[in-house]
Structures are given as structure tokens and as C-alpha cells.
Scaffold this active site. Sequence first.
Site, PDB file in Angstrom:
ATOM      1  N   LYS A   1     109.062  75.123  81.835  1.00 22.64           N
ATOM      2  CA  LYS A   1     107.576  75.667  82.040  1.00 22.64           C
ATOM      3  C   LYS A   1     106.674  74.703  82.495  1.00 22.64           C
ATOM      4  O   LYS A   1     106.596  73.422  81.993  1.00 22.64           O
ATOM      5  CB  LYS A   1     107.166  76.506  80.451  1.00 22.64           C
ATOM      6  CG  LYS A   1     105.794  77.082  80.805  1.00 22.64           C
ATOM      7  CD  LYS A   1     105.442  77.734  79.419  1.00 22.64           C
ATOM      8  CE  LYS A   1     104.224  78.379  79.433  1.00 22.64           C
ATOM      9  NZ  LYS A   1     103.644  79.060  78.110  1.00 22.64           N
TER      10      LYS A   1
ATOM     11  N   SER B   1     102.338  84.362  78.442  1.00 23.84           N
ATOM     12  CA  SER B   1     102.286  83.348  79.156  1.00 23.84           C
ATOM     13  C   SER B   1     103.540  82.777  80.074  1.00 23.84           C
ATOM     14  O   SER B   1     103.647  82.361  81.367  1.00 23.84           O
ATOM     15  CB  SER B   1     101.219  82.210  79.101  1.00 23.84           C
ATOM     16  OG  SER B   1     101.852  81.137  78.124  1.00 23.84           O
TER      17      SER B   1
ATOM     18  N   SER C   1     103.401  83.743  73.523  1.00 29.84           N
ATOM     19  CA  SER C   1     103.712  83.722  74.905  1.00 29.84           C
ATOM     20  C   SER C   1     105.219  83.469  75.092  1.00 29.84           C
ATOM     21  O   SER C   1     105.752  83.179  76.152  1.00 29.84           O
ATOM     22  CB  SER C   1     102.849  82.653  75.516  1.00 29.84           C
ATOM     23  OG  SER C   1     101.465  82.906  75.775  1.00 29.84           O
TER      24      SER C   1
END
Length: 492
Positions: A78, A158, A182
Site C-alpha cells: 500500500k 482505504s 480500511s
Amino acid sequence: MTRLTDLGVTDLRDGIAKGDFSAKEVAESFLTATNEAEKLNAFITLTPDHALKQAEKADKDRASGQLKPLSGVPLGIKDLFCTNGYRTTAASKIIDNFVPPYESTITEKLFSAGAGMVGKLNLDQFAMGSSNETSAFGNVISPWRQKGDDTALTPGGSSGGSAAAVAAKLVPAATGTDTGGSIRQPASFTGITGLKPTYGRCSRYGVIAFASSLDQAGPMAHSVKDCAALLEVMAGFDPKDSTSVDVMVPNWEKLLSSDIRGKKIGIPKEYRVDGMAPEIESLWQRGIDMMKDAGAEIIDVSLPHTQHALAAYYIIAPAEASSNLARYDGVRYGERKTPEGGNLADMYAATRAAGFGDEVKRRIMIGTYVLSAGFYDAYYIKAQKIRALIARDFEAAFDKCDILLTPATPTAAFALGQKQEDPIAMYLNDVFTVPASLAGLPAMTVPVGLNEQGLPLGLQLIGKPLDEQSVLNAGLALEERAGFTSQPKKWW
């Protein structure tokens, strides 16, 4: 013959160790898959050189009998994790071209264990969002489609890039971060497994901060076993993180067992919320039946203050974000806008106005407001008191049970753009995940079935502090009984 991209973390690790295939073959297979999936927009930056270099090392280590725990396993990272020498953006224009001169503790651990990096994954800007629509680099598109409908769906957020990349088999697993859901919400939306460990279990050093008292890194993968194997490498005390917990890291994978006979599974009555889709209610009941079938005892519990969790979270998280994001001012790195004839204050204002997206600005404004002198007591202090009460509710519930079983999300994945104009509707996506975040508890989502439109649905398991093993074991029991093997049909 099974394609290499169909294999998960532990299968790839074991196959490389046995010589069934080389690490180079594995890396090349996933890099090819990634290059063919540009339509998903899952990656911000591709790093084939890193993946191939680590694969070459893994093949040499195998030849010399010195394989590491994740030798030759390519991962997606990420783009919130700082990676030494590789661009790190947090999906924001304000640090568009930032190349960190240091490595986050999590990525350092993963790379030292032999893992390679396929690329940096797209996300909601500064991890603020539930649909991956706030990224400055465009939204990620879920690999899933509804039956007979080509409408583009959200992968969740997210960690939407992480979820989409794993679900589409562009990587066998990815790192995610979870502040209010998330990891768990996008995992549920895309039919994969996601684990948020206990707060402090994984180091936050080098992870770009959103809300420091809530942020926690964790793995996203195809199975409970893969999450356990990754967490073993990711977890551990780090003196560079003041909130890191100094406790031993168990051998979660080795201790993994789906035998949960005699375990008490709590069902919180407050999680039956207004607006929950009937399909989620029936999925929850299916999960309860599966737990009974596994020999667990089902107990009704109450978490009375969780009804206020979302309101408290959307005060505390923006408050911390407004403080954390004050450092982005255009002076040392990232975007800089200098109005003609302007002074330093003008440069700060112009830079932040141009560099931050709308959702980030919204949360900075909310955070600054609730921390201001006139409203600090009325909002921020009150929210922290609610947070303490929620933690106490969980403690009381865990006096009666070992694990909590809840829905992961109130609906299946929704269409991109459907909730973008209504922040409150978007925030409600986190209604089931936020309470465990506020209490700092370990929680994971496991895919359990499909809805009538053919979209994946998951259930959430919440455990006691530092008891990831019980969460993983219950997750394995659920995984085995659900038998979820559905995959998105390739359209990209």
C-alpha cells in the site's frame, strides 16, 4: 496445470522451497498479470526491478539451502508505507514525487524475510475514504461485477488497491492499513481475507500517519493461513514506534487450528442496525450456524455504547489527522505553490489548497474545529470519553465470550460515484468496523458467500487484545465451512 498466479502466499513459499518452480518464474507471472490489468488502476507505481531482484536472491538462497520465511513471494505494498528509494505518495499530489530515504519497519521486515515488491498500491488519499475515490491518481475499480451489469464497483477503502490487486490475482497478498476499517471493509467487498491486528502489534514507523492512536498495519490475502504467515513477519516490537507493544510474536501459522469446540462466540445485539441489507442479516445467521456446527457455543452479548462509535470516530480521527497533516506545507518536499508577491503564509495556504483533495480538506477542517478552544470540551473530550466506554463494553463482553462474530459491512460493494456526494452515507460503511478500532482490538473479515447479484459478502471476527490466535482459529473454522472459492470473472 495450476497457474502460479492462482497460488497464495504459503503455497508459493512451499513450492519454491520444494523446487516445483523458481522464484523468478513466480515474479514474472505476477508482473505479467499486473501489466495486463491497467484498467483496474490498482497500482500507483510499479517496481518490477525490486520483485525480480528479490526473486533472484530467493533462487540463490534456495540453491545454498538458506531460504527465508517469505523467499520469492511477491507482494503489493500500500502506498502509505515508506519504501527506501521508491516513490511514496499516500495517493496525494502534495507529496506526488516524494522518494523516502528510509524504509518503514513493516516493509523492512517483509523484504528481509525474502518478499519482493511488485508495486505500490493505490488507496484513498492519506487513507481517508471508504471507496478509493479520493485518490489523486484516480479511483481503483473492483475486479468484481454484478450479474448482467457492467457498472464499475468500488473495491472499498482505504486499502482499495490492495484489495483489488489480491482479488484479481495481481499479487498473492498485500499490506494494508486499518484506521476505522480500511483493511476489513475492502476485504469484504472483494471476497478476500483481511486482518487488523491489535493496536501496537505492528510498527507504525514509516507508515504515513492518518490518526496515530488508531492506525494499524495488517495483511490482506486469499486465506486465513496466508494472513497468519504474513502477520508473523510483520509483527514485533519496534523501539522506533512509541506505541509498539513489547510482547513475543507467536507462531500463528503453526498454531492455526479450526477446532473451536467449546469456544464461546458472542453475538452483539447492537450490530443489528437500521439500514442493514436483509442479505447481510441472513449471512450473519449463516455464520452463526457455521460456528454452532464447528462446536462453538453462541452467546448474546451487549455493547451498548457502540451506537455512538461512528460519531466518536469521526471526531477523534479527523482531530488527529488535522495535527498529522499540518506538516505538509511545501517547504522541504512535495508540492509547492508560491503566489506571485506572496509571503510564507500565502505559500502555505496555496500549497495546501492545491495539494490536498476535497475529503482530506473536509477532515482537516472538522479536526481543526473540534480541537478549537470553544469546542474542544464539547466534542473532542466527549468523544474520548465515549471511546473509553466502548472499550469497557468490549471488556465486559469478553468476560462472557472468547470471540465476537458480526457483519463486516452493512451492504455489498456499491457503484463508484453512488455515495461520493453524501459523506454521511459514505461514513456509514464503517459502522461495523469502527468499534474494534476505537478499542484497539484484533479483528478480521472472512468471505462467506455471494449475494443475489453475485457480489462477495464477508463476516467479521473480533478478539481480545493480543489474542490474534483465537481470531485466526475462528476465521479458519468459518473459512472451512463457508468454502468460499468464487472468483471475479476477468473483464479487464
